[in-house]
Design a protein around this motif. Structure first.
Motif, PDB file in Angstrom:
ATOM      1  N   ALA A 346       0.845  -1.193   0.000  1.00 25.45           N
ATOM      2  CA  ALA A 346       0.000   0.000   0.000  1.00 25.45           C
ATOM      3  C   ALA A 346       0.882   1.246   0.000  1.00 25.45           C
ATOM      4  O   ALA A 346       2.031   1.211   0.408  1.00 25.45           O
ATOM      5  CB  ALA A 346      -0.914  -0.003   1.228  1.00 25.45           C
ATOM      6  N   THR A 347       0.319   2.368  -0.466  1.00 25.20           N
ATOM      7  CA  THR A 347       1.066   3.619  -0.421  1.00 25.20           C
ATOM      8  C   THR A 347       0.855   4.288   0.923  1.00 25.20           C
ATOM      9  O   THR A 347      -0.089   3.979   1.648  1.00 25.20           O
ATOM     10  CB  THR A 347       0.603   4.568  -1.540  1.00 25.20           C
ATOM     11  N   GLY A 348       1.723   5.211   1.265  1.00 23.09           N
ATOM     12  CA  GLY A 348       1.596   5.910   2.532  1.00 23.09           C
ATOM     13  C   GLY A 348       2.449   7.166   2.530  1.00 23.09           C
ATOM     14  O   GLY A 348       3.277   7.375   1.643  1.00 23.09           O
ATOM     15  N   GLU A 349       2.226   8.013   3.520  1.00 18.59           N
ATOM     16  CA  GLU A 349       2.961   9.273   3.627  1.00 18.59           C
ATOM     17  C   GLU A 349       3.569   9.386   5.020  1.00 18.59           C
ATOM     18  O   GLU A 349       2.896   9.151   6.027  1.00 18.59           O
ATOM     19  CB  GLU A 349       2.024  10.455   3.369  1.00 18.59           C
ATOM     20  N   ALA A 350       4.849   9.747   5.076  1.00 18.72           N
ATOM     21  CA  ALA A 350       5.541   9.953   6.336  1.00 18.72           C
ATOM     22  C   ALA A 350       6.057  11.388   6.376  1.00 18.72           C
ATOM     23  O   ALA A 350       6.854  11.796   5.533  1.00 18.72           O
ATOM     24  CB  ALA A 350       6.694   8.974   6.493  1.00 18.72           C
ATOM     25  N   VAL A 351       5.575  12.147   7.353  1.00 16.83           N
ATOM     26  CA  VAL A 351       5.925  13.560   7.488  1.00 16.83           C
ATOM     27  C   VAL A 351       6.704  13.754   8.784  1.00 16.83           C
ATOM     28  O   VAL A 351       6.324  13.211   9.828  1.00 16.83           O
ATOM     29  CB  VAL A 351       4.655  14.432   7.509  1.00 16.83           C
ATOM     30  N   SER A 352       7.783  14.515   8.732  1.00 16.08           N
ATOM     31  CA  SER A 352       8.576  14.788   9.937  1.00 16.08           C
ATOM     32  C   SER A 352       8.627  16.295  10.174  1.00 16.08           C
ATOM     33  O   SER A 352       8.960  17.065   9.269  1.00 16.08           O
ATOM     34  CB  SER A 352       9.999  14.246   9.786  1.00 16.08           C
ATOM     35  N   LEU A 353       8.273  16.710  11.392  1.00 22.79           N
ATOM     36  CA  LEU A 353       8.345  18.111  11.786  1.00 22.79           C
ATOM     37  C   LEU A 353       9.696  18.317  12.464  1.00 22.79           C
ATOM     38  O   LEU A 353       9.936  17.795  13.558  1.00 22.79           O
ATOM     39  CB  LEU A 353       7.202  18.459  12.738  1.00 22.79           C
ATOM     40  N   VAL A 354      10.572  19.061  11.837  1.00 20.64           N
ATOM     41  CA  VAL A 354      11.967  19.139  12.291  1.00 20.64           C
ATOM     42  C   VAL A 354      12.332  20.572  12.681  1.00 20.64           C
ATOM     43  O   VAL A 354      12.230  21.498  11.865  1.00 20.64           O
ATOM     44  CB  VAL A 354      12.926  18.645  11.192  1.00 20.64           C
ATOM     45  N   CYS A 355      12.756  20.733  13.942  1.00 24.71           N
ATOM     46  CA  CYS A 355      13.220  22.033  14.409  1.00 24.71           C
ATOM     47  C   CYS A 355      14.748  22.050  14.447  1.00 24.71           C
ATOM     48  O   CYS A 355      15.405  21.028  14.213  1.00 24.71           O
ATOM     49  CB  CYS A 355      12.632  22.367  15.781  1.00 24.71           C
ATOM     50  N   VAL A 356      15.308  23.192  14.762  1.00 23.87           N
ATOM     51  CA  VAL A 356      16.759  23.367  14.722  1.00 23.87           C
ATOM     52  C   VAL A 356      17.477  22.409  15.676  1.00 23.87           C
ATOM     53  O   VAL A 356      18.617  21.997  15.419  1.00 23.87           O
ATOM     54  CB  VAL A 356      17.119  24.844  15.028  1.00 23.87           C
ATOM     55  N   ASP A 357      16.811  22.013  16.761  1.00 24.75           N
ATOM     56  CA  ASP A 357      17.432  21.102  17.728  1.00 24.75           C
ATOM     57  C   ASP A 357      17.723  19.730  17.122  1.00 24.75           C
ATOM     58  O   ASP A 357      18.553  18.978  17.639  1.00 24.75           O
ATOM     59  CB  ASP A 357      16.513  20.892  18.939  1.00 24.75           C
ATOM     60  N   GLU A 358      17.022  19.389  16.043  1.00 23.28           N
ATOM     61  CA  GLU A 358      17.067  18.035  15.515  1.00 23.28           C
ATOM     62  C   GLU A 358      17.847  17.899  14.206  1.00 23.28           C
ATOM     63  O   GLU A 358      17.808  16.857  13.555  1.00 23.28           O
ATOM     64  CB  GLU A 358      15.621  17.538  15.281  1.00 23.28           C
ATOM     65  N   HIS A 359      18.573  18.938  13.833  1.00 25.24           N
ATOM     66  CA  HIS A 359      19.286  18.906  12.559  1.00 25.24           C
ATOM     67  C   HIS A 359      20.325  17.784  12.501  1.00 25.24           C
ATOM     68  O   HIS A 359      20.497  17.121  11.478  1.00 25.24           O
ATOM     69  CB  HIS A 359      19.937  20.259  12.277  1.00 25.24           C
ATOM     70  N   ASP A 360      21.034  17.556  13.610  1.00 21.92           N
ATOM     71  CA  ASP A 360      22.020  16.474  13.623  1.00 21.92           C
ATOM     72  C   ASP A 360      21.340  15.113  13.540  1.00 21.92           C
ATOM     73  O   ASP A 360      21.842  14.189  12.889  1.00 21.92           O
ATOM     74  CB  ASP A 360      22.880  16.535  14.898  1.00 21.92           C
ATOM     75  N   MET A 361      20.190  14.977  14.189  1.00 25.20           N
ATOM     76  CA  MET A 361      19.434  13.725  14.108  1.00 25.20           C
ATOM     77  C   MET A 361      19.007  13.457  12.664  1.00 25.20           C
ATOM     78  O   MET A 361      19.083  12.324  12.184  1.00 25.20           O
ATOM     79  CB  MET A 361      18.192  13.793  15.001  1.00 25.20           C
ATOM     80  N   LEU A 362      18.560  14.517  11.993  1.00 26.72           N
ATOM     81  CA  LEU A 362      18.126  14.370  10.602  1.00 26.72           C
ATOM     82  C   LEU A 362      19.296  13.933   9.716  1.00 26.72           C
ATOM     83  O   LEU A 362      19.139  13.085   8.839  1.00 26.72           O
ATOM     84  CB  LEU A 362      17.533  15.690  10.097  1.00 26.72           C
ATOM     85  N   LYS A 363      20.467  14.500   9.961  1.00 30.94           N
ATOM     86  CA  LYS A 363      21.653  14.105   9.189  1.00 30.94           C
ATOM     87  C   LYS A 363      21.945  12.616   9.379  1.00 30.94           C
ATOM     88  O   LYS A 363      22.281  11.909   8.423  1.00 30.94           O
ATOM     89  CB  LYS A 363      22.865  14.931   9.617  1.00 30.94           C
ATOM     90  N   ASP A 364      21.830  12.146  10.611  1.00 35.47           N
ATOM     91  CA  ASP A 364      22.085  10.726  10.900  1.00 35.47           C
ATOM     92  C   ASP A 364      21.086   9.828  10.177  1.00 35.47           C
ATOM     93  O   ASP A 364      21.430   8.764   9.655  1.00 35.47           O
ATOM     94  CB  ASP A 364      22.006  10.470  12.405  1.00 35.47           C
ATOM     95  N   ILE A 365      19.816  10.258  10.168  1.00 35.09           N
ATOM     96  CA  ILE A 365      18.767   9.470   9.509  1.00 35.09           C
ATOM     97  C   ILE A 365      19.025   9.404   8.005  1.00 35.09           C
ATOM     98  O   ILE A 365      18.961   8.337   7.393  1.00 35.09           O
ATOM     99  CB  ILE A 365      17.380  10.073   9.809  1.00 35.09           C
ATOM    100  N   GLU A 366      19.324  10.546   7.410  1.00 32.49           N
ATOM    101  CA  GLU A 366      19.559  10.575   5.961  1.00 32.49           C
ATOM    102  C   GLU A 366      20.800   9.783   5.581  1.00 32.49           C
ATOM    103  O   GLU A 366      20.858   9.158   4.512  1.00 32.49           O
ATOM    104  CB  GLU A 366      19.667  12.023   5.491  1.00 32.49           C
ATOM    105  N   LYS A 367      21.781   9.778   6.459  1.00 33.10           N
ATOM    106  CA  LYS A 367      22.978   8.972   6.206  1.00 33.10           C
ATOM    107  C   LYS A 367      22.636   7.490   6.238  1.00 33.10           C
ATOM    108  O   LYS A 367      23.106   6.698   5.417  1.00 33.10           O
ATOM    109  CB  LYS A 367      24.048   9.290   7.254  1.00 33.10           C
ATOM    110  N   LEU A 368      21.772   7.116   7.195  1.00 32.34           N
ATOM    111  CA  LEU A 368      21.389   5.707   7.338  1.00 32.34           C
ATOM    112  C   LEU A 368      20.591   5.214   6.139  1.00 32.34           C
ATOM    113  O   LEU A 368      20.853   4.131   5.607  1.00 32.34           O
ATOM    114  CB  LEU A 368      20.561   5.522   8.613  1.00 32.34           C
TER     115      LEU A 368
END
Length: 456
Positions: A346-368
Protein backbone atom coordinates in the motif's frame (compact mmCIF):
# COMPACT_ATOMS: atom_id res chain seq x y z
CA UNK A 1 4.58 -19.81 -5.91
CA UNK A 2 1.96 -21.04 -3.43
CA UNK A 3 2.17 -21.90 0.26
CA UNK A 4 1.60 -25.60 -0.43
CA UNK A 5 4.66 -25.68 -2.71
CA UNK A 6 6.81 -24.41 0.17
CA UNK A 7 6.32 -27.72 1.96
CA UNK A 8 3.59 -26.71 4.41
CA UNK A 9 0.93 -29.21 5.47
CA UNK A 10 -2.63 -29.11 4.17
CA UNK A 11 -3.90 -28.08 7.62
CA UNK A 12 -1.69 -24.99 7.74
CA UNK A 13 -2.28 -24.04 4.09
CA UNK A 14 -6.02 -24.30 4.75
CA UNK A 15 -5.80 -21.85 7.68
CA UNK A 16 -3.67 -19.42 5.68
CA UNK A 17 -6.00 -19.57 2.68
CA UNK A 18 -9.06 -18.93 4.86
CA UNK A 19 -7.49 -15.63 5.85
CA UNK A 20 -7.13 -14.53 2.26
CA UNK A 21 -3.45 -15.29 1.71
CA UNK A 22 -2.59 -17.25 -1.38
CA UNK A 23 0.89 -16.13 -2.44
CA UNK A 24 3.80 -15.90 0.01
CA UNK A 25 5.87 -12.73 0.33
CA UNK A 26 9.60 -12.82 -0.51
CA UNK A 27 10.70 -13.30 3.11
CA UNK A 28 8.20 -16.16 3.50
CA UNK A 29 9.31 -17.80 0.26
CA UNK A 30 12.87 -17.95 1.54
CA UNK A 31 12.39 -18.41 5.29
CA UNK A 32 9.74 -21.15 5.33
CA UNK A 33 11.83 -23.81 3.52
CA UNK A 34 14.90 -22.86 5.56
CA UNK A 35 13.05 -23.32 8.86
CA UNK A 36 11.44 -26.56 7.69
CA UNK A 37 14.92 -27.87 6.85
CA UNK A 38 15.72 -27.67 10.55
CA UNK A 39 18.87 -25.54 10.57
CA UNK A 40 19.51 -22.20 12.24
CA UNK A 41 18.47 -19.02 10.46
CA UNK A 42 19.43 -15.35 10.49
CA UNK A 43 16.74 -13.39 8.65
CA UNK A 44 16.34 -9.70 7.97
CA UNK A 45 13.40 -8.01 6.31
CA UNK A 46 11.76 -4.62 6.39
CA UNK A 47 8.81 -4.24 8.68
CA UNK A 48 5.50 -5.03 6.99
CA UNK A 49 6.83 -7.78 4.73
CA UNK A 50 5.27 -10.78 6.46
CA UNK A 51 8.14 -11.67 8.75
CA UNK A 52 5.94 -13.12 11.49
CA UNK A 53 4.31 -15.68 9.21
CA UNK A 54 7.79 -16.45 7.92
CA UNK A 55 8.54 -18.24 11.17
CA UNK A 56 5.14 -19.11 12.67
CA UNK A 57 4.04 -21.18 9.66
CA UNK A 58 7.08 -23.47 9.50
CA UNK A 59 7.38 -23.97 13.27
CA UNK A 60 3.70 -24.94 13.40
CA UNK A 61 4.37 -27.34 10.56
CA UNK A 62 7.42 -28.87 12.24
CA UNK A 63 5.79 -29.30 15.64
CA UNK A 64 2.47 -30.57 14.30
CA UNK A 65 4.06 -33.48 12.47
CA UNK A 66 4.54 -35.33 15.73
CA UNK A 67 2.36 -33.27 18.06
CA UNK A 68 -0.44 -35.81 18.20
CA UNK A 69 1.89 -38.71 18.92
CA UNK A 70 4.18 -36.84 21.33
CA UNK A 71 2.25 -34.21 23.23
CA UNK A 72 -1.27 -35.58 22.91
CA UNK A 73 -0.68 -39.34 22.94
CA UNK A 74 -2.54 -39.68 26.22
CA UNK A 75 -5.01 -37.52 28.05
CA UNK A 76 -2.76 -37.51 31.07
CA UNK A 77 0.36 -36.45 29.22
CA UNK A 78 1.72 -33.05 30.20
CA UNK A 79 2.59 -30.69 27.39
CA UNK A 80 6.00 -29.09 27.53
CA UNK A 81 7.07 -25.87 25.86
CA UNK A 82 8.50 -27.00 22.54
CA UNK A 83 8.86 -23.63 20.82
CA UNK A 84 9.77 -20.38 22.59
CA UNK A 85 9.26 -17.05 20.82
CA UNK A 86 10.80 -14.01 22.51
CA UNK A 87 9.62 -10.52 21.53
CA UNK A 88 10.62 -7.11 22.90
CA UNK A 89 7.14 -5.74 23.64
CA UNK A 90 3.74 -6.71 24.98
CA UNK A 91 1.85 -5.69 21.88
CA UNK A 92 4.14 -7.65 19.62
CA UNK A 93 3.95 -10.71 21.85
CA UNK A 94 0.16 -10.65 21.71
CA UNK A 95 0.22 -10.16 17.95
CA UNK A 96 2.59 -13.06 17.35
CA UNK A 97 0.59 -15.39 19.58
CA UNK A 98 -2.57 -14.38 17.72
CA UNK A 99 -0.85 -15.43 14.51
CA UNK A 100 0.12 -18.77 16.02
CA UNK A 101 -3.53 -19.41 16.92
CA UNK A 102 -4.82 -18.24 13.53
CA UNK A 103 -2.43 -20.35 11.49
CA UNK A 104 -2.50 -23.33 13.83
CA UNK A 105 -6.28 -23.64 14.13
CA UNK A 106 -6.35 -26.99 12.29
CA UNK A 107 -3.43 -28.48 14.22
CA UNK A 108 -3.68 -29.84 17.74
CA UNK A 109 -0.98 -27.52 19.05
CA UNK A 110 -1.80 -24.91 21.66
CA UNK A 111 -0.11 -21.66 22.59
CA UNK A 112 0.08 -19.00 25.29
CA UNK A 113 1.43 -15.48 25.61
CA UNK A 114 3.00 -14.02 28.75
CA UNK A 115 4.08 -10.43 29.32
CA UNK A 116 4.22 -7.86 32.11
CA UNK A 117 1.70 -5.20 33.01
CA UNK A 118 -0.97 -7.78 33.82
CA UNK A 119 -1.49 -10.28 36.63
CA UNK A 120 0.85 -13.26 36.71
CA UNK A 121 -1.53 -15.79 38.31
CA UNK A 122 -3.68 -16.47 35.21
CA UNK A 123 -0.46 -17.03 33.30
CA UNK A 124 0.75 -19.51 35.93
CA UNK A 125 -2.53 -21.40 35.63
CA UNK A 126 -2.28 -21.58 31.85
CA UNK A 127 1.33 -22.75 31.95
CA UNK A 128 0.42 -25.43 34.48
CA UNK A 129 -2.04 -26.94 31.99
CA UNK A 130 0.74 -27.27 29.43
CA UNK A 131 1.72 -25.19 26.40
CA UNK A 132 3.33 -26.24 23.10
CA UNK A 133 4.27 -22.79 21.80
CA UNK A 134 5.05 -19.99 24.25
CA UNK A 135 5.35 -16.33 23.22
CA UNK A 136 6.92 -14.12 25.87
CA UNK A 137 8.67 -10.89 26.68
CA UNK A 138 12.02 -11.53 28.39
CA UNK A 139 11.22 -9.84 31.70
CA UNK A 140 8.00 -11.67 32.45
CA UNK A 141 9.53 -14.96 31.28
CA UNK A 142 12.32 -14.52 33.83
CA UNK A 143 9.69 -13.88 36.51
CA UNK A 144 8.15 -17.27 35.71
CA UNK A 145 11.55 -18.92 35.61
CA UNK A 146 12.38 -17.53 39.06
CA UNK A 147 9.06 -18.83 40.41
CA UNK A 148 9.60 -22.19 38.68
CA UNK A 149 6.25 -21.91 36.91
CA UNK A 150 7.64 -22.59 33.44
CA UNK A 151 9.76 -25.48 32.19
CA UNK A 152 12.05 -24.74 29.26
CA UNK A 153 14.02 -27.97 29.37
CA UNK A 154 12.29 -29.44 26.30
CA UNK A 155 12.39 -26.43 23.98
CA UNK A 156 13.15 -27.58 20.44
CA UNK A 157 12.96 -24.24 18.62
CA UNK A 158 13.94 -20.76 19.86
CA UNK A 159 12.84 -17.67 17.94
CA UNK A 160 14.13 -14.18 18.69
CA UNK A 161 11.75 -11.76 16.98
CA UNK A 162 12.73 -8.11 16.50
CA UNK A 163 16.12 -8.98 17.93
CA UNK A 164 17.48 -5.52 17.12
CA UNK A 165 14.74 -3.91 19.19
CA UNK A 166 15.44 -6.25 22.10
CA UNK A 167 19.08 -5.21 22.11
CA UNK A 168 18.10 -1.55 21.85
CA UNK A 169 15.82 -1.94 24.88
CA UNK A 170 18.61 -3.47 26.96
CA UNK A 171 17.37 -7.07 27.04
CA UNK A 172 20.69 -8.75 26.31
CA UNK A 173 21.26 -9.88 29.93
CA UNK A 174 17.72 -11.23 30.19
CA UNK A 175 18.17 -13.09 26.91
CA UNK A 176 21.41 -14.67 28.11
CA UNK A 177 19.66 -15.89 31.27
CA UNK A 178 16.93 -17.48 29.18
CA UNK A 179 19.46 -19.10 26.85
CA UNK A 180 21.21 -20.68 29.82
CA UNK A 181 17.98 -22.51 30.74
CA UNK A 182 17.41 -24.00 27.27
CA UNK A 183 18.63 -27.35 25.94
CA UNK A 184 21.93 -27.05 24.08
CA UNK A 185 20.51 -28.93 21.09
CA UNK A 186 17.80 -26.85 19.45
CA UNK A 187 16.97 -24.90 16.33
CA UNK A 188 17.59 -21.13 16.61
CA UNK A 189 15.87 -18.50 14.47
CA UNK A 190 16.85 -14.84 14.70
CA UNK A 191 14.62 -12.33 12.93
CA UNK A 192 15.52 -8.66 12.76
CA UNK A 193 14.37 -5.64 10.81
CA UNK A 194 17.96 -4.37 10.66
CA UNK A 195 21.38 -6.01 10.76
CA UNK A 196 23.57 -3.95 13.07
CA UNK A 197 27.01 -5.03 14.20
CA UNK A 198 25.46 -5.89 17.58
CA UNK A 199 22.96 -8.21 15.90
CA UNK A 200 25.74 -9.93 14.00
CA UNK A 201 27.66 -10.40 17.25
CA UNK A 202 24.57 -11.94 18.89
CA UNK A 203 24.07 -14.20 15.90
CA UNK A 204 27.69 -15.35 16.00
CA UNK A 205 27.26 -16.52 19.59
CA UNK A 206 23.79 -18.03 19.18
CA UNK A 207 23.52 -19.54 15.71
CA UNK A 208 25.24 -22.62 14.32
CA UNK A 209 26.11 -22.33 10.62
CA UNK A 210 22.91 -20.40 9.91
CA UNK A 211 21.25 -19.80 6.60
CA UNK A 212 21.12 -16.05 6.01
CA UNK A 213 18.26 -14.18 4.37
CA UNK A 214 18.08 -10.44 3.80
CA UNK A 215 15.12 -9.43 1.68
CA UNK A 216 15.50 -5.66 1.58
CA UNK A 217 18.50 -3.39 1.35
CA UNK A 218 20.00 -2.89 4.76
CA UNK A 219 18.12 -0.24 6.76
CA UNK A 220 16.19 0.83 3.66
CA UNK A 221 12.79 2.48 3.79
CA UNK A 222 9.85 1.14 1.82
CA UNK A 223 9.79 2.75 -1.61
CA UNK A 224 6.02 3.28 -1.65
CA UNK A 225 6.23 5.66 1.34
CA UNK A 226 6.33 9.34 0.36
CA UNK A 227 8.65 11.04 2.83
CA UNK A 228 9.01 14.75 3.48
CA UNK A 229 10.40 17.17 6.05
CA UNK A 230 8.58 20.28 7.29
CA UNK A 231 11.10 22.67 8.91
CA UNK A 232 9.45 24.44 11.85
CA UNK A 233 10.30 26.16 15.13
CA UNK A 234 10.00 23.93 18.19
CA UNK A 235 7.13 25.96 19.69
CA UNK A 236 5.16 25.86 16.43
CA UNK A 237 5.09 22.08 16.05
CA UNK A 238 1.73 21.59 17.73
CA UNK A 239 -0.05 24.36 15.74
CA UNK A 240 1.51 23.00 12.53
CA UNK A 241 0.33 19.46 13.26
CA UNK A 242 -3.23 20.66 13.91
CA UNK A 243 -3.07 22.69 10.69
CA UNK A 244 -1.89 19.69 8.66
CA UNK A 245 -4.57 17.39 10.09
CA UNK A 246 -7.40 19.85 9.49
CA UNK A 247 -6.33 21.34 6.16
CA UNK A 248 -5.55 17.94 4.64
CA UNK A 249 -8.61 16.31 6.24
CA UNK A 250 -6.53 13.46 7.67
CA UNK A 251 -8.78 10.91 9.35
CA UNK A 252 -6.24 8.40 10.64
CA UNK A 253 -2.84 9.67 11.77
CA UNK A 254 -0.14 7.95 13.81
CA UNK A 255 2.08 10.52 15.53
CA UNK A 256 5.40 9.72 17.21
CA UNK A 257 6.86 11.72 20.08
CA UNK A 258 10.18 11.20 21.79
CA UNK A 259 8.92 11.13 25.38
CA UNK A 260 5.89 9.94 27.31
CA UNK A 261 5.32 13.41 28.79
CA UNK A 262 5.43 14.86 25.28
CA UNK A 263 2.82 12.36 24.10
CA UNK A 264 0.44 13.21 26.95
CA UNK A 265 0.87 16.95 26.41
CA UNK A 266 0.23 16.67 22.68
CA UNK A 267 -2.98 14.68 23.26
CA UNK A 268 -4.26 17.51 25.48
CA UNK A 269 -3.29 20.15 22.92
CA UNK A 270 -4.94 18.32 20.04
CA UNK A 271 -8.05 17.78 22.15
CA UNK A 272 -8.27 21.52 22.77
CA UNK A 273 -8.17 21.97 18.99
CA UNK A 274 -11.12 19.63 18.57
CA UNK A 275 -9.01 16.71 17.31
CA UNK A 276 -9.64 13.35 18.98
CA UNK A 277 -6.40 11.79 20.19
CA UNK A 278 -5.14 9.19 22.65
CA UNK A 279 -1.63 8.25 23.76
CA UNK A 280 0.09 4.89 23.98
CA UNK A 281 3.35 4.54 25.92
CA UNK A 282 5.05 2.68 28.74
CA UNK A 283 3.29 4.50 31.60
CA UNK A 284 -0.15 3.60 30.29
CA UNK A 285 -1.85 0.52 31.71
CA UNK A 286 -2.12 -2.47 29.44
CA UNK A 287 -5.89 -2.04 29.23
CA UNK A 288 -5.51 1.63 28.23
CA UNK A 289 -2.95 0.73 25.58
CA UNK A 290 -5.15 -2.02 24.20
CA UNK A 291 -8.20 0.30 24.11
CA UNK A 292 -6.35 3.11 22.32
CA UNK A 293 -4.86 0.75 19.75
CA UNK A 294 -8.19 -0.97 19.14
CA UNK A 295 -10.08 2.30 18.59
CA UNK A 296 -7.36 3.58 16.28
CA UNK A 297 -7.38 0.40 14.19
CA UNK A 298 -11.18 0.52 13.97
CA UNK A 299 -11.10 4.11 12.74
CA UNK A 300 -12.97 5.45 15.78
CA UNK A 301 -9.88 7.40 16.91
CA UNK A 302 -8.47 10.06 14.58
CA UNK A 303 -4.98 10.43 16.08
CA UNK A 304 -2.87 7.95 18.03
CA UNK A 305 0.16 9.55 19.70
CA UNK A 306 2.88 7.04 20.52
CA UNK A 307 6.41 6.79 21.79
CA UNK A 308 8.68 4.21 20.17
CA UNK A 309 6.91 1.61 22.30
CA UNK A 310 4.57 1.22 19.33
CA UNK A 311 6.98 1.67 16.45
CA UNK A 312 7.11 -2.03 15.62
CA UNK A 313 3.76 -3.20 16.86
CA UNK A 314 1.07 -1.33 15.00
CA UNK A 315 -0.06 -3.30 11.98
CA UNK A 316 -2.89 -1.54 10.17
CA UNK A 317 -3.75 -2.12 6.55
CA UNK A 318 -3.89 1.10 4.54
CA UNK A 319 -2.65 3.39 7.35
CA UNK A 320 -2.24 6.59 5.32
CA UNK A 321 -0.20 8.95 7.50
CA UNK A 322 2.68 8.75 9.97
CA UNK A 323 4.03 11.94 11.54
CA UNK A 324 7.33 12.26 13.36
CA UNK A 325 6.40 15.05 15.75
CA UNK A 326 9.86 14.53 17.23
CA UNK A 327 12.65 12.82 15.33
CA UNK A 328 13.95 9.67 17.03
CA UNK A 329 17.39 9.89 18.57
CA UNK A 330 18.23 6.44 17.15
CA UNK A 331 18.28 6.65 13.34
CA UNK A 332 17.07 3.06 12.86
CA UNK A 333 13.88 3.92 14.75
CA UNK A 334 12.96 6.27 11.91
CA UNK A 335 12.77 3.28 9.57
CA UNK A 336 10.53 1.39 11.98
CA UNK A 337 8.28 4.36 12.67
CA UNK A 338 7.52 5.19 9.07
CA UNK A 339 7.17 1.47 8.32
CA UNK A 340 3.75 1.63 9.99
CA UNK A 341 2.47 3.02 6.68
CA UNK A 342 3.12 1.72 3.16
CA UNK A 343 2.64 -1.84 4.37
CA UNK A 344 2.24 -4.85 2.11
CA UNK A 345 2.38 -2.79 -1.05
CA UNK A 346 0.00 0.00 0.00
CA UNK A 347 1.07 3.62 -0.42
CA UNK A 348 1.60 5.91 2.53
CA UNK A 349 2.96 9.27 3.63
CA UNK A 350 5.54 9.95 6.34
CA UNK A 351 5.93 13.56 7.49
CA UNK A 352 8.58 14.79 9.94
CA UNK A 353 8.35 18.11 11.79
CA UNK A 354 11.97 19.14 12.29
CA UNK A 355 13.22 22.03 14.41
CA UNK A 356 16.76 23.37 14.72
CA UNK A 357 17.43 21.10 17.73
CA UNK A 358 17.07 18.03 15.51
CA UNK A 359 19.29 18.91 12.56
CA UNK A 360 22.02 16.47 13.62
CA UNK A 361 19.43 13.72 14.11
CA UNK A 362 18.13 14.37 10.60
CA UNK A 363 21.65 14.11 9.19
CA UNK A 364 22.08 10.73 10.90
CA UNK A 365 18.77 9.47 9.51
CA UNK A 366 19.56 10.58 5.96
CA UNK A 367 22.98 8.97 6.21
CA UNK A 368 21.39 5.71 7.34
CA UNK A 369 18.72 5.55 4.62
CA UNK A 370 21.12 6.91 2.00
CA UNK A 371 18.85 9.65 0.73
CA UNK A 372 18.20 13.34 1.27
CA UNK A 373 14.59 13.90 2.26
CA UNK A 374 12.71 16.73 0.53
CA UNK A 375 12.04 19.85 2.60
CA UNK A 376 8.77 21.76 2.38
CA UNK A 377 8.16 24.94 4.35
CA UNK A 378 4.49 25.50 5.23
CA UNK A 379 3.22 29.07 4.78
CA UNK A 380 2.63 30.68 8.15
CA UNK A 381 5.07 28.32 9.87
CA UNK A 382 8.37 29.53 8.44
CA UNK A 383 11.20 28.70 10.86
CA UNK A 384 13.28 31.47 12.41
CA UNK A 385 16.69 31.33 10.64
CA UNK A 386 18.40 32.84 13.72
CA UNK A 387 17.07 30.21 16.15
CA UNK A 388 19.75 28.33 18.08
CA UNK A 389 19.66 24.67 19.02
CA UNK A 390 18.75 23.62 22.55
CA UNK A 391 19.38 20.31 24.35
CA UNK A 392 17.09 17.48 23.29
CA UNK A 393 15.28 15.29 25.81
CA UNK A 394 15.62 11.62 24.94
CA UNK A 395 13.38 8.73 25.73
CA UNK A 396 14.90 6.43 28.32
CA UNK A 397 15.12 2.68 28.47
CA UNK A 398 17.88 2.36 25.89
CA UNK A 399 21.30 1.99 27.51
CA UNK A 400 24.26 3.85 26.09
CA UNK A 401 22.19 6.38 24.23
CA UNK A 402 23.81 9.51 25.50
CA UNK A 403 24.65 11.73 22.53
CA UNK A 404 21.86 10.24 20.45
CA UNK A 405 22.64 6.61 20.94
CA UNK A 406 26.37 7.03 20.91
CA UNK A 407 26.25 7.96 17.24
CA UNK A 408 27.19 11.51 16.33
CA UNK A 409 26.36 14.69 17.94
CA UNK A 410 28.17 15.36 21.15
CA UNK A 411 27.01 17.35 24.06
CA UNK A 412 23.63 18.37 22.80
CA UNK A 413 21.61 15.61 24.38
CA UNK A 414 20.02 15.43 27.81
CA UNK A 415 18.99 11.93 28.83
CA UNK A 416 15.74 11.60 30.75
CA UNK A 417 13.62 8.71 32.05
CA UNK A 418 11.31 6.56 29.95
CA UNK A 419 10.66 3.14 28.48
CA UNK A 420 9.27 1.33 25.49
CA UNK A 421 7.27 -1.63 24.18
CA UNK A 422 5.10 -3.06 21.15
CA UNK A 423 1.87 -5.15 19.47
CA UNK A 424 -0.06 -8.17 17.09
CA UNK A 425 -0.54 -8.83 13.28
CA UNK A 426 -2.69 -10.96 10.99
CA UNK A 427 -2.35 -12.70 7.56
CA UNK A 428 -3.45 -11.87 3.96
CA UNK A 429 -2.75 -12.84 0.39
CA UNK A 430 0.54 -11.99 -1.19
CA UNK A 431 1.71 -11.52 -4.70
CA UNK A 432 5.12 -10.85 -6.11
CA UNK A 433 7.09 -7.82 -5.12
CA UNK A 434 10.08 -7.50 -2.89
CA UNK A 435 10.46 -6.32 0.66
CA UNK A 436 7.25 -4.34 0.93
CA UNK A 437 7.10 -2.93 -2.58
CA UNK A 438 3.87 -2.73 -4.48
CA UNK A 439 2.21 -6.06 -5.02
CA UNK A 440 3.73 -7.86 -2.06
CA UNK A 441 1.02 -9.17 0.15
CA UNK A 442 1.22 -12.07 2.55
CA UNK A 443 0.48 -13.34 6.03
CA UNK A 444 1.41 -10.76 8.51
CA UNK A 445 0.27 -11.55 12.06
CA UNK A 446 0.17 -9.27 15.16
CA UNK A 447 2.37 -7.90 18.11
CA UNK A 448 2.46 -6.23 21.90
CA UNK A 449 4.97 -4.53 24.26
CA UNK A 450 6.82 -4.12 27.49
CA UNK A 451 7.69 -1.09 29.53
CA UNK A 452 10.44 -0.61 32.09
CA UNK A 453 11.17 -2.85 35.06
CA UNK A 454 11.69 -6.01 33.02
CA UNK A 455 8.12 -5.88 31.71
CA UNK A 456 6.50 -6.84 34.99
Amino acid sequence: MSFSKLGLSDAIVRAVTEHGYTVPTPIQTQAIPAVLYGGDLLAGAQTGTGKTAGFTLPILNRLSTDAIGAALSSKTSTRSVRALILTPTRELAAQVEESVRVYGKYTQLNSAVIFGGVGINPQIKQLKHGVDILVATPGRLLDHMEQRTVDLSKVEILILDEADRMLDMGFIRDIKKVLAALPAKRQNLLFSATFSEEIKALADGLLNKPAMIEVARRNSTVEVIAQKIHPVDRDKKHPMLSHLIKSNKWTQVLVFTRTKHGANKLVEQLGADGIGAMAIHGNKSQSARTKALSEFKDGALQVLVATDIAARGIDIDQLPHVVNYDLPNIPEDYVHRIGRTGRAGATGEAVSLVCVDEHDMLKDIEKLIKQTLPRQIIAGFEPDPTARAQPVQLRSGAPGHGGRGGRSGGGQVVKVGGGGGRAPAKPRSASGGGGGTAGARGPRPAAPHRSGGRGR
